[in-house]
Write a protein that holds these residues in place. Structure first.
Motif, mmCIF file in Angstrom:
data_model
loop_
_atom_site.group_PDB
_atom_site.id
_atom_site.type_symbol
_atom_site.label_atom_id
_atom_site.label_comp_id
_atom_site.label_asym_id
_atom_site.label_seq_id
_atom_site.Cartn_x
_atom_site.Cartn_y
_atom_site.Cartn_z
ATOM 1 N N GLN A 165 -84.976 12.312 -0.589
ATOM 2 C CA GLN A 165 -85.606 11.163 -1.242
ATOM 3 C C GLN A 165 -84.787 9.879 -1.114
ATOM 4 O O GLN A 165 -85.114 8.885 -1.747
ATOM 5 N N LEU A 205 -84.942 4.302 -1.367
ATOM 6 C CA LEU A 205 -85.078 5.308 -2.425
ATOM 7 C C LEU A 205 -86.553 5.626 -2.657
ATOM 8 O O LEU A 205 -87.356 4.711 -2.858
ATOM 9 N N ALA A 206 -86.895 6.895 -2.590
ATOM 10 C CA ALA A 206 -88.263 7.333 -2.910
ATOM 11 C C ALA A 206 -88.244 7.924 -4.311
ATOM 12 O O ALA A 206 -87.773 9.043 -4.520
ATOM 13 N N ILE A 207 -88.738 7.159 -5.269
ATOM 14 C CA ILE A 207 -88.728 7.597 -6.665
ATOM 15 C C ILE A 207 -90.037 8.322 -6.958
ATOM 16 O O ILE A 207 -91.109 7.725 -6.849
#
Lengths: 299, 168
Positions: free
Chosen positions: B69, B79-81
């Motif tokens: 992520q 950033l993959a939240i």
């Protein structure tokens, strides 16, 4: 239809079908019809990198990433199955972005559910003729009617889905569905009525599922039910013999509604008595002399 | 007079309203041995993409997100939240004031700059991080501005009504 018209349809079908051929669920990299958390994060990272000016290979664009996230968040990462009012199951792999609506009652209900007018790329020919009721669709392209559909325009508008009646004018709607799905199997044809009080809330619920407007459906259902309840409450104390005789005319001169039609039921729900409630047909065309003999209190 | 006050209040609300948006902020502190420890906090558990700009030559040595992520590429940290409400990452060779970044709410496409805690971001939510920042005191959540405006409006309206009653 002449040969030229037929060729135009074939060409339009080829144009509209080509980009969708082989289309699966956005973001489903391995084609297993499940959008996993890992696939979601990979797509987000690729989107962010592309957006920042890096290579955009296999990166979703800004519209596709919204679809991917919606499928993951709202659909649980799986295709969505919907059973329409005709009992047919449809599988959606992507949220609908462009639809053609061939019946005004469904269009009205979509508006009640808060579906954005921009999603509707074409409507039946009667809708733009009622700008006082459908001002937001006054300039929307029309594609004829269920009795005289303009197939070229329907296909040229490249819809994700087309909406047709489920239980009225079934012969005509069956034919439209057959032709559209033959020309482009990627177009989903939903059969939904939205005109009959008895089935209205079921139809509205299905529309709510189609457009992911379930919360709006709950609001609409509450409002609709409260109106029916207040009508029922008011009529329960009224003398049944005091109901007004009503003549209801629709579409053309002396075309009225009989038992089985939505209009007949609505007249009864509103406290009226349909003077042609003995009609064998749902939408009979009556002899004008019968009307003058009956002399209804309401027209 | 009363009408004028209402107009002033409405204008105030109209100015304050665009500040309402995603609750997100960054805090950073110096790490032992150089570099900095960065915390990004989000109000809601939603799906958000964040691009953090880190100084040239810096390296992200760790991140609290699962490995698939986040990704560093040059001066950018992606950033993959997916539902997380707090993220911590460690950057070598940076000072807290060198950091900047943008967020994108991937449920609706809205975007904006990631403010340092204590900064108030005055921007339409789709500004893609180009809007100026106006420092203010904490709290940092943009939505608070609208709340303050509402309270101010209520107070002024109350005072104006009281004044009118006094004249009658």
């Amino acid at each position: 239809m002449n040969l030229k018209g037929f060729l135009i349809i074939i060409l339009l079908a080829a144009i509209s079908f080509a980009p969708a051929a082989g289309a699966g669920m956005p973001g489903d990299e391995n084609g297993d019809s499940v959008l996993s958390r890992q696939e979601l994060s990979e797509n987000i990272l690729r989107y962010l990198a592309c957006d920042a000016g890096e290579a955009c290979i296999d990166a979703p664009d800004k519209y596709e990433i919204l679809d991917i996230v919606h499928i993951y968040s709202a659909w649980g990462g799986r295709p969505k199955e919907i059973v329409d009012s005709a009992g047919k199951t449809h599988t959606l792999v992507c949220p609908l972005h462009s639809v053609v609506v061939m019946n005004g009652e469904t269009l009205e209900t979509m508006r009640s559910l808060g579906v954005a007018p921009s999603v509707v790329v074409a409507v039946d020919k009667y809708t733009p003729q009622k700008p006082e009721f459908f001002p937001e669709y006054a300039a929307t392209p029309s594609v004829g009617s269920i009795w005289s559909p303009d197939y070229e325009r329907i296909l040229a508008s490249r819809p994700d889905a087309v909406f047709l009646y489920a239980t009225v004018s079934t012969k005509e709607c069956d034919e439209i569905e057959r032709r559209i799905t033959s020309a482009n199997p990627e177009i989903t044809v939903f059969r939904i009525d939205c005109y009959h009080p008895e089935t209205y809330l079921d139809d509205a619920r299905i529309l709510g599922e189609v457009f992911d407007r379930q919360e709006d459906y709950v609001c609409l259902s509450g409002f609709y039910t409260s109106i029916l309840d207040s009508l029922e409450g008011g009529l329960s104390t009224a003398d049944p013999g005091s109901r007004s005789d009503v003549y209801f005319e629709t579409w053309t001169d002396y075309k009225t509604a009989g038992p089985g039609s939505g209009y007949h039921d609505k007249v009864g729900l509103a406290g009226g008595k349909n003077i042609f409630s003995d009609s064998a047909a749902e939408y009979p065309e009556i002899d004008p002399r019968r009307l003058s003999n009956v002399n209804p209190m309401s027209l | 007079m009363f009408k004028g006050l209402v107009i002033v209040c409405l204008l105030f609300l109209a100015v304050a309203a665009p500040a309402a948006g995603m609750g997100i902020s960054r805090t950073a502190e110096a790490a032992d041995g150089g570099g900095c420890i960065v915390h990004v906090a989000l109000d809601d558990a939603s799906v958000v993409g964040i691009t953090e700009h880190i100084p040239p030559g810096s390296t992200v040595s760790s991140c609290s997100l699962p490995a698939d992520q986040w990704k560093q590429s040059g001066n950018n940290l992606y950033l993959a939240i997916i539902g997380e409400e707090e993220i911590t990452y460690v950057v070598s060779g940076c000072r807290p004031e060198d950091l900047s970044g943008t967020w994108t709410d991937l449920s609706d496409g809205n975007a904006g700059p990631v403010p340092m805690a204590g900064e108030e971001v005055y921007s339409p939510s789709d500004s893609q991080g180009t809007s100026p920042k106006k420092p203010t005191a904490s709290p940092t959540k943009a939505g608070n501005t609208a709340s303050i405006a509402g309270l101010t409006l209520a107070a002024i309206a109350f005072a104006a009504c009281a004044g009118r009653r006094g004249k009658q």
